[in-house]
Scaffold this active site. Sequence first.
Site, PDB file in Angstrom:
ATOM      1  N   GLY A 148       0.825  -1.200   0.000  1.00 34.78           N
ATOM      2  CA  GLY A 148       0.000   0.000   0.000  1.00 34.78           C
ATOM      3  C   GLY A 148       0.858   1.248   0.000  1.00 34.78           C
ATOM      4  CG  LEU A 149       2.064   3.493   3.076  1.00 34.02           C
ATOM      5  CD1 LEU A 149       3.384   3.516   3.792  1.00 34.02           C
ATOM      6  CD2 LEU A 149       1.214   4.664   3.510  1.00 34.02           C
ATOM      7  CB  CYS A 150       1.190   3.425  -3.917  1.00 38.56           C
ATOM      8  SG  CYS A 150       0.213   1.942  -3.824  1.00 38.56           S
ATOM      9  N   GLY A 151      -1.014   6.072  -2.543  1.00 43.57           N
ATOM     10  CA  GLY A 151      -2.094   6.963  -2.939  1.00 43.57           C
ATOM     11  C   GLY A 151      -3.310   6.187  -3.391  1.00 43.57           C
TER      12      GLY A 151
END
Lengths: 137, 288
Positions: free
Chosen positions: B88-91
């Site tokens: 994750g952590l990709c907008g």
Amino acid sequence: MAETFLLEIVTPARKLLSREVEEVSAPALMGEIGVLAGHAPMLTTLNPGVISYKKGSESGSLAVGRGYAEVLADKTTILVDTAELDSEIDAETARQSLAKSEDALKNLTPDDPGYQDALDAYDLAQARIRIKERHKG
Amino acid sequence: MPSLRDIKRRIKSVKNTQQITKAMKMVSAAKLKRAQDEIIAARPYAEKMLSLISSLAAKTPSESHPLLSAGTGESPKTTVIFITSDRGLCGSFNAVLMRTVERFLRESENAVNLYLIGKRGIEYFKRRDLEVVKSRPYGGARPNYGHAVEIAQEVINSFLRGEVNDVRIIYSEFKSALAQRPVVQRLLPITPEKPPEAEEFMVEMLFEPSKEAVLSSLLPKYVEVQVFRALLESSASEQGARMTAMDSASKNAAEMIGGLTLKYNRLRQAAITKELMEIIGGAEALKG
């Protein structure tokens, strides 16, 4: 000076070679073919093996996997699964993979689904070794 | 009213977060560069392959090869290869893809089964009542051609067995580091666009061993190349999306630190002033 044509060798991962050459030989399905400038347009499948090219006194060879060659009068494009320049081949790894594929072949019959793959691996390993030995000699 | 120490702790924690987001941005930038290089390196092969296929298919009737004609399965069924990221952590990268696949599922008239690539998509469909043919996470590996071959073989086999008669692939196309676009692409049956120069290009071409043999070995390869490209595009998109997300996260953190520092300084000054007043007040009282 003989006539030259453009030879391009591409794999899914990179464009390996793009240069003017005088002569190419490639392992076509029905046997080795030689291509000079002005060859009739042709599309053929390639077996794993050695592709070599020549320009003047320069020459080079590559070990390639299965693929295709599109021959046009002024350009030859070779699409292969894998290809290695002679400088990239490591003789030791080549011998190991040859032994490995030999073992694999022993345990398979031509009807097994993996037979063709193993045979290809064997041919490719042999091609690598052939190139290495030619360079030594 | 937060105490001075509370605010100080807060600032520190935001600073730590900022350091992480900054580092992640840098890592993504480096990975993005590599992913982009890979796309560029793969392009000549894919283009050449496409031009060969189009010119060949234009010359052969579509019934001549099972991969060119619509499947013969009795109940029409679609396989969707859905490519997401592992992490994750990709907008909005994965969210946008989920929306696309949801829309496709709503609008599809056929029964659909899913071939999931990437942990995010697998998690998303875990609790759903949908047929999943296969789930495969990347497992941290960079997309390589071998993976694409495996995936392509599996869907080709199920297509040839008549289990499905339509294969789509949904992935995120890489436009630039800032822009990614979800696309739904048909993988099977192969419907090559006819290039305008096909006619003259094919004049008197020799085929070895035969046109049909060449075509039938080229077609599966073409599917592999398409899958490979989708994997590469998706991985570049993911890095691009992460880079942008982390960049704005770092900016937001900087803004927050600014605000908190201002608050901290004001409180500190207020406390000093208060103490001074007390001292002065005390001194005055003693005097009198």
